[in-house]
Design a protein around this motif. Structure first.
Motif, PDB file in Angstrom:
ATOM      1  N   SER A 103       0.828  -1.075   0.001  1.00 32.12           N
ATOM      2  CA  SER A 103       0.117   0.093  -0.040  1.00 32.12           C
ATOM      3  C   SER A 103       0.819   1.208  -0.084  1.00 32.12           C
ATOM      4  N   ILE A 104       0.584   2.238  -0.915  1.00 35.78           N
ATOM      5  CA  ILE A 104       1.495   3.306  -1.054  1.00 35.78           C
ATOM      6  C   ILE A 104       1.233   4.426   0.024  1.00 35.78           C
ATOM      7  N   VAL A 105      -0.092   4.340   0.599  1.00 30.40           N
ATOM      8  CA  VAL A 105      -0.464   5.021   1.724  1.00 30.40           C
ATOM      9  C   VAL A 105       0.295   4.746   3.052  1.00 30.40           C
ATOM     10  N   ALA A 106       0.433   3.440   3.081  1.00 30.82           N
ATOM     11  CA  ALA A 106       1.245   2.775   4.375  1.00 30.82           C
ATOM     12  C   ALA A 106       2.581   3.300   4.367  1.00 30.82           C
ATOM     13  N   ARG A 107       3.015   3.053   3.091  1.00 27.73           N
ATOM     14  CA  ARG A 107       4.589   3.275   3.128  1.00 27.73           C
ATOM     15  C   ARG A 107       4.781   4.910   3.121  1.00 27.73           C
ATOM     16  N   SER A 108       3.740   5.760   2.714  1.00 27.12           N
ATOM     17  CA  SER A 108       4.058   7.000   2.995  1.00 27.12           C
ATOM     18  C   SER A 108       3.880   7.499   4.174  1.00 27.12           C
TER      19      SER A 108
END
Length: 272
Positions: A103-108
């Motif tokens: 997930s790009i949100v989790a990584r961000s």
């Protein structure tokens, strides 16, 4: 006589010999530093009053042991350090799992957390947590200090865990996937046990750092070891005596942690 000492030294196990040399060098450096401080204090006309110090550590009245302000502050320091370390491990583990998420949100979120915390001073974070966030969430002073320390140390622990996870050979991942393990079980059964063993030394350093960093909670009037020392000094003017005792207590804690982890490192190395 020198010949006898050389023979004894020759038969000492190399690991024990290395530890003995390290301890001897460490004690030599500490001795030089203490002598320098004593010489400087005497040159400035400082009047040493060590006889007044024991009552601030502990007292024994009618056969009963009573903790002085310094030991009371030590208990607060250890309590803060223990709670903070548990939360820091949780924050670090969650953060590194987010960093490896698809997930790009989790990584961000994980990247923002790590970079924001690591690139701002701890004292500033403690003050923001106490004066800005704590009133909104109705947190007590103690809890805000624990949370600030845990968030700060958790960011560094996340990077330590990430390095440990990256050190696990790719073949281990592929083997775990080939037997049908889910991603959760791959982390729990294969990756994390190996990563934790690989990261014990830096995690120890972080634990030691947390104990020392906990002294900064005194800025929000938490009566830990450092704050108790400051209060005693302002009342008695025993500046050097009290700070020496405070430093010695911190030293005993950190050295004890180092020995515990050294034992764990040897234990796990034998099991591997």
């Amino acid at each position: 006589m020198q010949h006898i000492f050389r023979k004894i030294f020759h038969y000492i196990h190399p690991d024990t010999r290395s530890i003995a040399v390290d301890i001897a060098m460490y004690l030599a450096v500490i001795t030089v530093l203490i002598q320098s401080v004593f010489s400087g204090a005497e040159a400035s006309g400082y009047n040493w009053q060590w006889s007044r110090v024991p009552r601030y550590v502990f007292t024994i009245t009618d056969g009963s042991f009573h903790m002085g302000p310094l030991l009371t502050g030590l208990c607060v320091t250890l309590e803060i350090a223990c709670y903070s370390m548990v939360l820091a491990f949780a924050f670090g583990l969650i953060s590194v799992l987010f960093r490896s998420s698809k997930s790009i949100v989790a990584r961000s979120v994980a990247l923002l957390y790590v970079e924001l915390i690591r690139n701002t001073p701890l004292m500033l974070q403690v003050l923001i947590m106490y004066f800005v966030i704590a009133p909104v969430l109705e947190m007590e002073r103690f809890l805000s200090a624990v949370l600030a320390l845990a968030l700060f140390e958790g960011a560094y622990i996340a990077e330590i865990f990430r390095a440990g996870i990256n050190s696990v050979p790719k073949g281990q991942w592929e083997a775990a996937e080939s037997v049908g393990l889910s991603r959760f079980h791959i982390y729990r059964l294969v990756v994390l046990p190996q990563a934790i063993r690989a990261t014990l030394p830096p995690l120890t350093g972080q634990a030691v750092s947390l104990v020392k960093d906990s002294a900064l909670v005194s800025v929000i009037a938490i009566y830990d070891l450092t704050m108790q020392g400051q209060a005693i000094i302002s009342e008695t003017y025993l500046t050097f005596e009290i700070w020496f005792i405070v430093a010695l207590i911190y030293l005993l804690i950190t050295v004890s942690l180092s020995f515990v982890v050294h034992f764990l490192e040897k234990k796990y190395s034998y099991e591997l």
